[in-house]
Design an enzyme around this catalytic site. Structure first.
Site, PDB file in Angstrom:
ATOM      1  N   ASN A  95      32.679   0.192   4.978  1.00 32.55           N
ATOM      2  CA  ASN A  95      33.655   0.457   3.929  1.00 32.55           C
ATOM      3  C   ASN A  95      34.266   1.843   4.160  1.00 32.55           C
ATOM      4  O   ASN A  95      33.833   2.576   5.069  1.00 32.55           O
ATOM      5  CB  ASN A  95      32.970   0.374   2.560  1.00 32.55           C
ATOM      6  CG  ASN A  95      33.965   0.195   1.416  1.00 32.55           C
ATOM      7  OD1 ASN A  95      35.188   0.198   1.623  1.00 32.55           O
ATOM      8  ND2 ASN A  95      33.451   0.037   0.208  1.00 32.55           N
TER       9      ASN A  95
ATOM     10  N   CYS B  93      42.917   1.443   2.160  1.00 33.39           N
ATOM     11  CA  CYS B  93      41.859   0.682   2.827  1.00 33.39           C
ATOM     12  C   CYS B  93      42.389  -0.070   4.045  1.00 33.39           C
ATOM     13  O   CYS B  93      41.723  -0.143   5.079  1.00 33.39           O
ATOM     14  CB  CYS B  93      41.222  -0.297   1.849  1.00 33.39           C
ATOM     15  SG  CYS B  93      42.395  -1.445   1.091  1.00 33.39           S
TER      16      CYS B  93
ATOM     17  N   GLN C 116      38.391   7.225   1.676  1.00 33.11           N
ATOM     18  CA  GLN C 116      39.833   7.104   1.439  1.00 33.11           C
ATOM     19  C   GLN C 116      40.280   7.899   0.221  1.00 33.11           C
ATOM     20  O   GLN C 116      41.475   8.145   0.049  1.00 33.11           O
ATOM     21  CB  GLN C 116      40.232   5.639   1.319  1.00 33.11           C
ATOM     22  CG  GLN C 116      39.643   4.921   0.115  1.00 33.11           C
ATOM     23  CD  GLN C 116      39.971   3.438   0.117  1.00 33.11           C
ATOM     24  OE1 GLN C 116      39.300   2.634   0.760  1.00 33.11           O
ATOM     25  NE2 GLN C 116      41.010   3.062  -0.620  1.00 33.11           N
TER      26      GLN C 116
ATOM     27  N   HIS D 201      40.588  -5.981  -0.955  1.00 36.56           N
ATOM     28  CA  HIS D 201      40.142  -4.744  -0.315  1.00 36.56           C
ATOM     29  C   HIS D 201      39.853  -4.973   1.165  1.00 36.56           C
ATOM     30  O   HIS D 201      39.091  -5.870   1.517  1.00 36.56           O
ATOM     31  CB  HIS D 201      38.884  -4.245  -1.040  1.00 36.56           C
ATOM     32  CG  HIS D 201      38.356  -2.954  -0.522  1.00 36.56           C
ATOM     33  ND1 HIS D 201      39.140  -1.829  -0.399  1.00 36.56           N
ATOM     34  CD2 HIS D 201      37.113  -2.599  -0.101  1.00 36.56           C
ATOM     35  CE1 HIS D 201      38.391  -0.836   0.074  1.00 36.56           C
ATOM     36  NE2 HIS D 201      37.164  -1.281   0.266  1.00 36.56           N
TER      37      HIS D 201
END
Ligand SMILES: *[C@@H]1O[C@H](CO)[C@@H](O)[C@H](O)[C@H]1NC(C)=O
Ligand SMILES: *[C@@H]1O[C@H](CO)[C@@H](O)[C@H](O)[C@H]1NC(C)=O
Ligand SMILES: *[C@@H]1O[C@H](CO)[C@@H](O)[C@H](O)[C@H]1NC(C)=O
Length: 339
Positions: A306, A147, A141, A286
């Site tokens: 992630n 996110c 990102q 997150h």
């Protein structure tokens, strides 16, 4: 008696100080080499001398944290290791401010979940949707709090693949640029549910290929020509319920979740089973994607994707302790879309 205790304590303190001094002196050249290598590897360039010194000081602090933690891990005190990654010249505060764009107001929905009982198949011991091709490559990102867009599109990519048989990476940039009227804030953060609200309202979302990632807010350029995904609804799972999350991951596919990613140990996570009892499930900030679960050395974990690139964690993934009282809030806000 008292005197003796006192002097023994003093001697001990003196010894510890001396030992630390020796360790630091001996490793400073090695640390310098590591710094130079790290800087090169991640193409780090700093604007000026002040910035350089500051970044180096932050990096050194993180480096010492990594060394100390990994020594303890080697002694069996932790089930995971830390390591340097491209984020290692940033403080925890900076990372939380820049990258962790999950909006906590989303917690409003927690009291109003829309989950409907599914007719679950027997739940397997372990699941890894990567092996079924439901998970697109790990993305980065960059310096943008997007996110929420990566997490929600990851869940939709999985459902699209199940429906069409083809895995097409979807466009987080499309969401960053076009879903502000749905209540998202682009690189300043957003909501998983409002990402899906946009796709429903817009009757589609473009592919990554058609609408590539830019790491910054831009003008909405959605075009139906690039449409590669759509959904008709989304469901919010019961708050903090890891059992239901497991059943949904097993029977539906990857699920968008939000976690507490505030701790340095999360930022510097290298590998193993992330199990930090102080990871408060109420401080979620997150958004990530649960793509499976399993067991390692008798300890259950969630397999989580992630969006910090492959240089972070286990090739971009983290294994987070499962059934440890909703550690890091993994099941605090779990959402999946339906086509
Ligand atoms: C660290 O290494 C660089 C490059 O090799 C060198 O220029 C610099 O003087 C070294 N600094 C210290 C404090 O040793
Ligand atoms: C040095 O660079 C930093 C980061 O780009 C910037 O914020 C700062 O103003 C600069 N300082 C000077 C003295 O140019
Ligand atoms: C709960 O759901 C209803 C119906 O969708 C909605 O009108 C209401 O605003 C929701 N409440 C909260 C607190 O989100």
């Amino acid at each position: 008696m008292k005197m003796l205790d006192y002097s023994a304590g003093r001697l001990h303190v003196f010894f510890v100080v001396l030992l630390q001094f020796v360790v630091v002196t001996h490793s400073s050249a090695a640390i310098n080499t590591t710094w130079e290598e790290w800087k090169m590897k991640h193409s780090k360039v700093y604007d000026n001398e002040t910035e350089f010194s500051y970044r180096r000081a932050v990096w050194t602090k993180n480096m010492n944290l990594v060394l100390k933690h990994n020594q303890e891990a080697a002694a069996g005190k932790h089930s995971f290791t830390l390591g340097l990654n491209p984020l290692s010249d940033m403080t925890a505060e900076e990372i939380n401010q820049k990258l962790n764009g999950f909006k906590v107001e989303e917690a409003v929905h927690l009291r109003n979940y829309t989950f409907k009982e599914l007719h679950f198949l027997p739940v397997p011991q372990s699941v890894d949707w990567r092996t079924d091709g439901l998970v697109s490559p790990v993305r980065n990102q960059g310096s943008c709090g997007s996110c929420w867009a990566f997490s929600s599109m990851g869940a939709l990519e999985g459902q699209m693949k199940r429906r069409t048989g083809v895995l097409v990476p979807l466009s987080p940039q499309n969401l960053i640029d076009c879903s502000t009227t749905d209540g998202n804030y682009g690189c300043r953060g957003g909501f998983i549910s409002k990402a899906f609200s946009y796709v429903i309202r817009n009757t589609g979302v473009d592919s990554e290929r058609f609408y590539p990632y830019e790491q910054k807010n831009g003008k909405c350029r959605y075009s139906v020509k690039g449409k590669a995904g759509s959904c008709s609804d989304f469901h919010i799972l019961p708050h903090g319920d890891e059992k239901t999350l497991q059943a949904v991951v097993a029977s539906v596919g990857p699920v968008a979740v939000a976690v507490n990613a505030m701790l340095s140990s999360f930022h510097l996570y290298r590998g193993g089973l992330y199990n930090v009892p102080s990871c408060n499930p109420r401080l979620i900030n997150h958004a990530v994607l649960v793509v499976g679960y399993g067991t390692d050395a008798g300890q259950e974990y969630w397999l989580v994707k992630n969006s910090w690139g492959t240089a972070w964690g286990e090739e971009g993934f983290i294994r987070l302790a499962k059934n440890k009282n909703n550690l890091c809030g993994i099941a605090s806000f779990a959402v999946y879309p339906t086509l």
